[in-house]
Design an enzyme around this catalytic site. Structure first.
Site, PDB file in Angstrom:
ATOM      1  N   ARG A  27       0.809  -1.219   0.000  1.00  0.00           N
ATOM      2  CA  ARG A  27       0.000   0.000   0.000  1.00  0.00           C
ATOM      3  C   ARG A  27       0.845   1.273   0.000  1.00  0.00           C
ATOM      4  NH1 ARG A  27      -5.406   0.119   3.209  1.00  0.00           N
ATOM      5  NH2 ARG A  27      -4.103   0.775   4.947  1.00  0.00           N
ATOM      6  N   CYS A  51       2.079  29.326  33.481  1.00  0.00           N
ATOM      7  CA  CYS A  51       2.462  27.905  33.424  1.00  0.00           C
ATOM      8  C   CYS A  51       2.724  27.363  34.824  1.00  0.00           C
ATOM      9  CB  CYS A  51       3.716  27.760  32.563  1.00  0.00           C
ATOM     10  SG  CYS A  51       4.485  26.138  32.696  1.00  0.00           S
ATOM     11  N   CYS A  54       6.659  26.503  35.319  1.00  0.00           N
ATOM     12  CA  CYS A  54       7.731  27.504  35.289  1.00  0.00           C
ATOM     13  C   CYS A  54       8.173  27.870  36.717  1.00  0.00           C
ATOM     14  CB  CYS A  54       7.260  28.758  34.551  1.00  0.00           C
ATOM     15  SG  CYS A  54       7.388  28.619  32.752  1.00  0.00           S
ATOM     16  N   ASN A  76       2.704  14.699  41.886  1.00  0.00           N
ATOM     17  CA  ASN A  76       1.605  15.181  41.051  1.00  0.00           C
ATOM     18  C   ASN A  76       0.425  15.624  41.929  1.00  0.00           C
ATOM     19  OD1 ASN A  76      -0.578  15.349  39.139  1.00  0.00           O
ATOM     20  ND2 ASN A  76       0.601  14.027  37.776  1.00  0.00           N
ATOM     21  N   ASP A  77      -0.027  16.850  41.714  1.00  0.00           N
ATOM     22  CA  ASP A  77      -1.124  17.392  42.520  1.00  0.00           C
ATOM     23  C   ASP A  77      -2.446  16.677  42.228  1.00  0.00           C
ATOM     24  OD1 ASP A  77       0.579  19.376  43.691  1.00  0.00           O
ATOM     25  OD2 ASP A  77       0.465  20.463  41.791  1.00  0.00           O
ATOM     26  N   HIS A 114      10.580  27.417  29.585  1.00  0.00           N
ATOM     27  CA  HIS A 114       9.255  27.034  29.078  1.00  0.00           C
ATOM     28  C   HIS A 114       9.293  26.712  27.585  1.00  0.00           C
ATOM     29  CE1 HIS A 114       4.850  27.013  29.317  1.00  0.00           C
ATOM     30  NE2 HIS A 114       4.841  27.633  28.143  1.00  0.00           N
ATOM     31  N   ASN A 154       5.078  12.203  27.954  1.00  0.00           N
ATOM     32  CA  ASN A 154       3.985  12.296  26.992  1.00  0.00           C
ATOM     33  C   ASN A 154       4.078  13.689  26.396  1.00  0.00           C
ATOM     34  OD1 ASN A 154       1.723  11.257  25.717  1.00  0.00           O
ATOM     35  ND2 ASN A 154       0.349  12.300  27.112  1.00  0.00           N
ATOM     36  N   SER A 162      -0.885  18.279  28.476  1.00  0.00           N
ATOM     37  CA  SER A 162      -1.600  19.493  28.888  1.00  0.00           C
ATOM     38  C   SER A 162      -0.747  20.751  28.854  1.00  0.00           C
ATOM     39  CB  SER A 162      -2.131  19.294  30.309  1.00  0.00           C
ATOM     40  OG  SER A 162      -1.048  19.156  31.215  1.00  0.00           O
ATOM     41  N   HIS A 165       5.522  23.048  28.398  1.00  0.00           N
ATOM     42  CA  HIS A 165       6.754  23.143  29.199  1.00  0.00           C
ATOM     43  C   HIS A 165       7.358  21.734  29.290  1.00  0.00           C
ATOM     44  CE1 HIS A 165       8.990  25.388  32.480  1.00  0.00           C
ATOM     45  NE2 HIS A 165       9.510  24.168  32.466  1.00  0.00           N
ATOM     46  N   HIS A 167       8.436  18.363  30.211  1.00  0.00           N
ATOM     47  CA  HIS A 167       8.276  17.615  31.467  1.00  0.00           C
ATOM     48  C   HIS A 167       7.948  16.156  31.203  1.00  0.00           C
ATOM     49  CE1 HIS A 167       4.074  18.413  30.404  1.00  0.00           C
ATOM     50  NE2 HIS A 167       3.739  17.414  31.200  1.00  0.00           N
ATOM     51  N   GLN A 169       6.907  12.252  33.558  1.00  0.00           N
ATOM     52  CA  GLN A 169       6.260  11.767  34.772  1.00  0.00           C
ATOM     53  C   GLN A 169       6.889  10.456  35.222  1.00  0.00           C
ATOM     54  OE1 GLN A 169       1.969  11.949  35.048  1.00  0.00           O
ATOM     55  NE2 GLN A 169       1.817  13.077  33.130  1.00  0.00           N
ATOM     56  N   GLU A 183       5.974  -8.240  28.943  1.00  0.00           N
ATOM     57  CA  GLU A 183       7.410  -8.257  28.651  1.00  0.00           C
ATOM     58  C   GLU A 183       8.173  -9.115  29.667  1.00  0.00           C
ATOM     59  OE1 GLU A 183       9.257  -4.515  27.970  1.00  0.00           O
ATOM     60  OE2 GLU A 183       7.995  -4.038  26.239  1.00  0.00           O
ATOM     61  N   HIS A 282      11.178   0.726  29.942  1.00  0.00           N
ATOM     62  CA  HIS A 282      10.681  -0.520  30.517  1.00  0.00           C
ATOM     63  C   HIS A 282      11.823  -1.159  31.283  1.00  0.00           C
ATOM     64  CE1 HIS A 282       6.859  -1.144  27.889  1.00  0.00           C
ATOM     65  NE2 HIS A 282       6.614  -0.507  29.017  1.00  0.00           N
TER      66      HIS A 282
HETATM   67  P1  H2U Z   1       0.703  15.850  31.127  1.00  0.00           P
HETATM   68  O1  H2U Z   1       2.100  15.360  30.898  1.00  0.00           O
HETATM   69  O2  H2U Z   1      -0.318  14.837  30.727  1.00  0.00           O
HETATM   70  O3  H2U Z   1       0.450  17.192  30.564  1.00  0.00           O
HETATM   71  O4  H2U Z   1       0.541  15.988  32.705  1.00  0.00           O
HETATM   72  C1  H2U Z   1       1.086  16.949  33.520  1.00  0.00           C
HETATM   73  C2  H2U Z   1       0.698  16.574  34.934  1.00  0.00           C
HETATM   74  O5  H2U Z   1       0.831  17.711  35.776  1.00  0.00           O
HETATM   75  C3  H2U Z   1      -0.740  16.106  35.033  1.00  0.00           C
HETATM   76  O6  H2U Z   1      -0.712  14.745  35.428  1.00  0.00           O
HETATM   77  C4  H2U Z   1      -0.120  17.601  36.802  1.00  0.00           C
HETATM   78  C5  H2U Z   1      -1.341  16.991  36.137  1.00  0.00           C
HETATM   79  O7  H2U Z   1      -2.056  16.213  37.064  1.00  0.00           O
HETATM   80  N1  H2U Z   1      -0.354  18.918  37.409  1.00  0.00           N
HETATM   81  C6  H2U Z   1       0.087  19.167  38.684  1.00  0.00           C
HETATM   82  O8  H2U Z   1       0.625  18.265  39.343  1.00  0.00           O
HETATM   83  N2  H2U Z   1      -0.051  20.407  39.236  1.00  0.00           N
HETATM   84  C7  H2U Z   1      -0.662  21.468  38.604  1.00  0.00           C
HETATM   85  O9  H2U Z   1      -0.719  22.552  39.147  1.00  0.00           O
HETATM   86  C8  H2U Z   1      -1.248  21.268  37.261  1.00  0.00           C
HETATM   87  C9  H2U Z   1      -1.017  19.929  36.617  1.00  0.00           C
HETATM   88 ZN    ZN Z   2       6.506  26.920  31.818  1.00  0.00          ZN
END
Ligand code: H2U
Ligand code: ZN
Length: 349
Positions: A27, A51, A54, A76-77, A114, A154, A162, A165, A167, A169, A183, A282
């Site tokens: 194809r 942001c 930042c 993570n909040d 940023h 991601n 989201s 900047h 980043h 996880q 695996e 992994h």
């Molecule tokens: P992404 O990589 O999917 O954009 O996720 C960024 C993470 O940042 C997301 O899991 C966290 C979100 O919960 N976050 C915070 O921990 N504090 C914040 O003030 C906003 C976003």
């Molecule tokens: Zn930023």
């Protein structure tokens, strides 16, 4: 075999998962150059007052980011997993089965800037991120209830990220997630049969054949795996069969930083765009006994297919059967390998 695989619909086996993909090379036989679109240029300020990553800015939990000079890690909040979850199992009518999952989720800002992404950062700055990944892995593994640590990035709005900047996880959890389980099984079986890791043998084959190799340096090999499902999927494999990042030496970490820089620059150059992807390591389960069968590697799963905006959809047959691709992994490797080693934006400056 090579000629057949260039012409005829066929399936390929993913050695790491035991699953299959379908390749339909007929194809996409025409030679094809990446289409470059005239997109509005992505100009972001070095500092964005709105942001949450930042330096000096406020986050959702009300706390204020420090004025960090390199990278910055925080819990993570909106963590998907919580550390104070109690262990419990639910079973109803033998058919409705659930289990609690305990974990810690962290966010790592790769840079105070940023406006940068990994391919635009210096190799020295990426090396600092690699150091943070290693430190975080070692510290999280000290919680003896943690069994799996997923380090990932991601990237790009098209991936649902989201915030531009730079980043990544880390999710650390009390049980092994599905991809790690698959695996683990595949690598264990191979190691039991051969006494060598699956990826050390695979690495030798790819080094010999060369047709899917993108980068081959002292400590890492980057290939489009024989069984790649995404058009420009790649696999970074450590030459030494270590089971996780805690075992990397200084020289290996430096080489990983260089490898990630070279790979992501090539990615950005394919469509002259900030190349989106989900990427992650992994690694062997922690606090789980001997893991000699595990071989550290990192997957890059980029969604783009034909241009900076045309992505591949994993839908239809792919959701119901298995993944399918047109462009062969060999052709994709050639396209990535032949990209310039200088980032397209640095030529514009
Ligand atoms: P992404 O990589 O999917 O954009 O996720 C960024 C993470 O940042 C997301 O899991 C966290 C979100 O919960 N976050 C915070 O921990 N504090 C914040 O003030 C906003 C976003
Ligand atoms: Zn930023």
């Amino acid at each position: 075999m090579k000629n057949t695989l260039e012409d005829i619909p066929h399936t390929r086996l993913n050695l790491l998962t035991g699953e299959k993909i379908l390749v339909s090379p007929h194809r996409s036989k025409r030679p094809w150059q990446g289409q470059v679109e005239d997109l509005p240029s992505d100009t972001r300020p070095a500092y964005d007052p709105s942001c949450y990553l930042c330096p000096g800015n406020e986050r959702a939990d009300g706390s204020k980011n420090p004025d960090y000079p390199e990278s910055f890690v925080f819990v993570n909040d909106f963590s998907a997993l919580l550390e104070d979850t109690q262990e419990a199992r639910f079973e109803d009518a033998d058919l409705l089965i659930a289990e609690t999952e305990r974990g810690i989720c962290k966010v790592i800002a790769f840079s105070p800037r940023h406006d940068l992404t990994l391919p635009e950062m210096s190799i020295e700055a990426i090396a600092k991120v690699v150091d943070v990944w290693q430190d975080e892995f070692i510290h999280l593994a000290q919680h003896e209830w943690i069994r799996s640590i997923q380090i990932f990035e991601n990237k790009g709005a098209i991936m649902g990220c989201s915030n531009p900047h730079p980043h990544g996880q880390i999710w650390a959890q009390s049980h092994l997630p599905v991809e790690i389980l698959k695996e683990d099984q595949q690598q264990r079986t191979y190691y039991q049969q051969h006494g060598r890791t699956l990826l050390s043998d695979y690495l030798n084959v790819e080094q010999e054949k060369k047709e899917r190799v993108i980068i081959d340096n002292t400590h890492f090999l980057v290939v489009v795996p024989f069984w790649a499902a995404w058009p420009y999927e790649t696999l970074v494999i450590s030459k030494r069969a270590v089971s996780d990042i805690s075992q990397f030496t200084g020289a290996e970490k430096a080489d990983l930083a260089k490898t990630l820089s070279e790979l992501t620059i090539r990615y950005d150059n394919i469509f002259s765009t900030s190349f989106p992807y989900s990427a992650g390591m992994h690694q062997a389960p922690v606090n789980s006994g001997t893991q000699n069968h595990w071989h550290w590697h990192m997957h890059f799963y980029p969604p783009l297919l034909r241009s900076a905006t045309v992505k591949k959809f994993m839908v239809g047959y792919e959701m119901l059967g298995n993944p399918q691709r047109d462009i062969t992994p060999e052709k994709a490797a050639e396209i990535i390998r032949n990209q310039p080693e200088i980032h397209y934006k640095s030529k514009l400056k």
